[in-house]
Design an enzyme around this catalytic site. Structure first.
Site, PDB file in Angstrom:
ATOM      1  NE  ARG A 141       0.847   2.871  -3.299  1.00 10.87           N
ATOM      2  CZ  ARG A 141       0.824   2.677  -1.984  1.00 10.87           C
ATOM      3  NH1 ARG A 141       0.497   1.522  -1.465  1.00 10.87           N
ATOM      4  NH2 ARG A 141       1.120   3.665  -1.171  1.00 10.87           N
TER       5      ARG A 141
ATOM      6  CD  GLU B 188       1.025 -12.719 -20.231  1.00  7.54           C
ATOM      7  OE1 GLU B 188       1.118 -13.633 -21.064  1.00  7.54           O
ATOM      8  OE2 GLU B 188      -0.043 -12.392 -19.700  1.00  7.54           O
TER       9      GLU B 188
ATOM     10  CG  ASP C 190       6.044  -9.637   4.608  1.00  7.57           C
ATOM     11  OD1 ASP C 190       6.644  -8.657   4.140  1.00  7.57           O
ATOM     12  OD2 ASP C 190       4.796  -9.746   4.608  1.00  7.57           O
TER      13      ASP C 190
ATOM     14  CE  LYS D  41       3.831  -1.487   3.432  1.00  9.26           C
ATOM     15  NZ  LYS D  41       3.360  -2.715   4.105  1.00  9.26           N
TER      16      LYS D  41
ATOM     17  CE1 TYR E  58       0.034  -8.622 -20.772  1.00 11.17           C
ATOM     18  CE2 TYR E  58      -1.272  -7.156 -22.145  1.00 11.17           C
ATOM     19  CZ  TYR E  58      -1.159  -7.988 -21.047  1.00 11.17           C
ATOM     20  OH  TYR E  58      -2.218  -8.175 -20.228  1.00 11.17           O
TER      21      TYR E  58
ATOM     22  CB  THR F 213       6.181  -3.194   0.192  1.00  7.36           C
ATOM     23  OG1 THR F 213       6.896  -2.594   1.278  1.00  7.36           O
ATOM     24  CG2 THR F 213       5.008  -3.982   0.745  1.00  7.36           C
TER      25      THR F 213
HETATM   26  C1  PLP Z   1       2.426  -3.597   3.771  1.00  6.36           C
HETATM   27  C2  PLP Z   1       2.665  -5.050   4.011  1.00  6.36           C
HETATM   28  C3  PLP Z   1       2.379  -6.013   3.029  1.00  6.36           C
HETATM   29  C4  PLP Z   1       1.540  -5.759   1.806  1.00  6.36           C
HETATM   30  O1  PLP Z   1       1.866  -4.812   0.964  1.00  6.36           O
HETATM   31  P1  PLP Z   1       0.802  -4.264  -0.127  1.00  6.36           P
HETATM   32  O2  PLP Z   1       1.706  -3.645  -1.129  1.00  6.36           O
HETATM   33  O3  PLP Z   1      -0.090  -3.344   0.582  1.00  6.36           O
HETATM   34  O4  PLP Z   1       0.085  -5.441  -0.697  1.00  6.36           O
HETATM   35  C5  PLP Z   1       2.746  -7.323   3.275  1.00  6.36           C
HETATM   36  N1  PLP Z   1       3.341  -7.677   4.429  1.00  6.36           N
HETATM   37  C6  PLP Z   1       3.600  -6.784   5.392  1.00  6.36           C
HETATM   38  C7  PLP Z   1       4.251  -7.253   6.635  1.00  6.36           C
HETATM   39  C8  PLP Z   1       3.253  -5.447   5.229  1.00  6.36           C
HETATM   40  O5  PLP Z   1       3.466  -4.575   6.216  1.00  6.36           O
END
Ligand code: PLP
Length: 425
Positions: free
Chosen positions: A227, A49, A192, A221, A47, A218
């Site tokens: 993840r 936090e 994002d 990807k 933990y 993220t």
């Molecule tokens: C994949 C994605 C997310 C979210 O990611 P998760 O890990 O699935 O919550 C947020 N914004 C965009 C543009 C994405 O393509």
């Protein structure tokens, strides 16, 4: 305790599925073995936090070093002054950004979900659309972000925040123009970069950091890590919007974002995943990741050409990044039918709405195809031709079970050239 074969047999089955199939889901990738090994380790027991040096629990001296290393590597990748590596996912990272910047009911502008945007950019089914007032811009009939519409809506609606970034958009972004629009109406720009982050990391696409106040991503990807999510600032700022922490104090943006992740929207961080993030960030800093990024773009170009030659209709006529969106209406197929049929041949991708789609999100007129995962497996341009050949054969014979099962066997044989985790059995 005996080994839990029920679960481990299923994990083994999933490994075999990944080995035998062609993975074209644009948001997926294969981490290195080291990244996976780091995830299955003892920091999961801890933990922690809070943040390095400021924890609510004892015994955090080692996880402090792990998290600090992850932060330092990430800052180096994107030339940033501040980063938070605790978000459990991309959606969690975005939730924290909203929490730091917006009060309930305030307005923001984001790309329409049906035009390539993400759920967290204002879908009515998502916290972002339920808690805040979402306004959307779209793309033109040529499939390019409609910057004129974005500007017009920003001027009329005066949003507190403008989000750029998408989940199904194959072109680069004009961050500079978006910032200029935002400055005119006093909005915060939030990029994002969940999808193209790995290409941005190596300078292969426009750099959002100098133009956008806040950047999230993220890590699983194109960044090819575990993840998870991250939030970054190139330049920290004492925010001119008068944003305050829950106690009513004016704060630097970095501090508002830290508070919005913990305690604002998460509890204890996943330090074993943060360790794996640190490993993947080390891989990104290595020169070999530049070659990977360039190969992604070359493969996407080769794949796009192979589709066009076969009469497929690509939104925006091509791609700048790692993915493409294909309108299947001229092939008399829906996205749903294409996804389900290709699945039978062990070619995995997803149905996707195309701009101005006349079908429901459960059916759709299109598919989204991405190359990060097959590029990780070692495929080059010439292999894209083979892959598109398989896809075309299946789609042209979508009701012929014999051809589909023959293709499945051909796919399995083809994939044997690209071993996945040979160390695992
Ligand atoms: C994949 C994605 C997310 C979210 O990611 P998760 O890990 O699935 O919550 C947020 N914004 C965009 C543009 C994405 O393509």
């Amino acid at each position: 305790m005996q080994k839990d074969n029920q679960v481990f047999d299923l994990i083994k089955k999933e490994l075999e599925r990944q080995r035998h199939g062609i993975e074209l889901i644009a948001s997926e990738n294969f981490t290195s073995l080291q990244v996976m090994q780091a995830m299955g380790t003892v920091p999961t027991n801890k933990y922690a936090e809070g943040y390095p040096g400021k924890r609510y629990y004892g015994g955090c001296e080692v996880v402090d070093e792990i998290e600090t290393l992850a932060i330092d590597r990430l800052k180096k990748i994107f030339n940033c002054s501040w980063a938070n590596v605790q978000p459990h996912s991309g959606a969690s990272a975005n939730a924290a950004v909203f929490l730091a910047v917006m009060k309930a009911g305030e307005k923001f502008l984001g790309l329409d979900l049906s035009m390539g945007g993400h759920l967290t950019h204002g879908s009515p089914a998502n916290f972002s659309g339920k808690t805040y007032q979402a306004i959307h811009y779209g793309v033109t009939k040529d499939g390019i972000v409609d910057y004129d519409q974005l500007e017009a809506k920003a001027k009329v609606e005066k949003p507190k925040m403008i989000i750029c970034g998408a989940s199904a958009y194959s072109r680069d972004w004009d961050y500079k123009r978006i910032r200029a629009i935002a400055d005119e109406v006093g909005a915060i720009v939030f990029a994002d970069i969940a999808h193209p982050a790995g290409l941005i990391a190596k300078g292969l696409l426009n750099d959002p950091f100098d133009h956008c106040h806040i950047v999230s991503s993220t890590t699983h990807k194109t960044l090819r890590g575990p993840r998870g999510g991250i939030i970054m600032l190139r330049h920290d700022f004492e925010n001119p919007w008068g944003l305050k922490d829950p106690k009513g104090n004016l704060r630097m943006m970095s501090s508002l974002l830290d508070l919005a992740v913990f305690p604002g929207s998460q509890g204890g961080p996943l330090e074993h995943v943060i360790a794996a993030k640190a490993v993947s960030f080390g891989e990104i800093l290595d020169e070999s990741f530049t070659a990977y990024g360039k190969q992604i773009i070359n493969n996407a170009q080769a794949m796009a050409n192979a589709f066009v030659i076969r009469g497929y209709n690509l939104i925006s006529n091509g791609t700048d990044n790692h993915l493409m969106l294909i309108d299947l209406r001229n092939k008399n197929l829906t996205g749903k039918k294409a996804q389900e049929t290709l699945d039978k041949a062990h070619i995995t991708l997803n149905k996707n709405a195309v701009p101005f789609d006349d079908k429901s999100p459960f059916v759709t007129s299109g598919i989204r195809v991405g190359v990060p995962a097959v590029t990780t497996r070692g495929m080059l341009e010439a292999h894209m031709e083979t892959v598109v050949g398989f896809i075309d054969k299946v789609l042209l014979n979508a009701d012929d079970e014999k051809i589909i099962s023959e293709t499945k066997l051909a796919v399995k044989e083809f994939m044997a050239q690209f071993p996945l985790y040979p160390e695992l059995n």
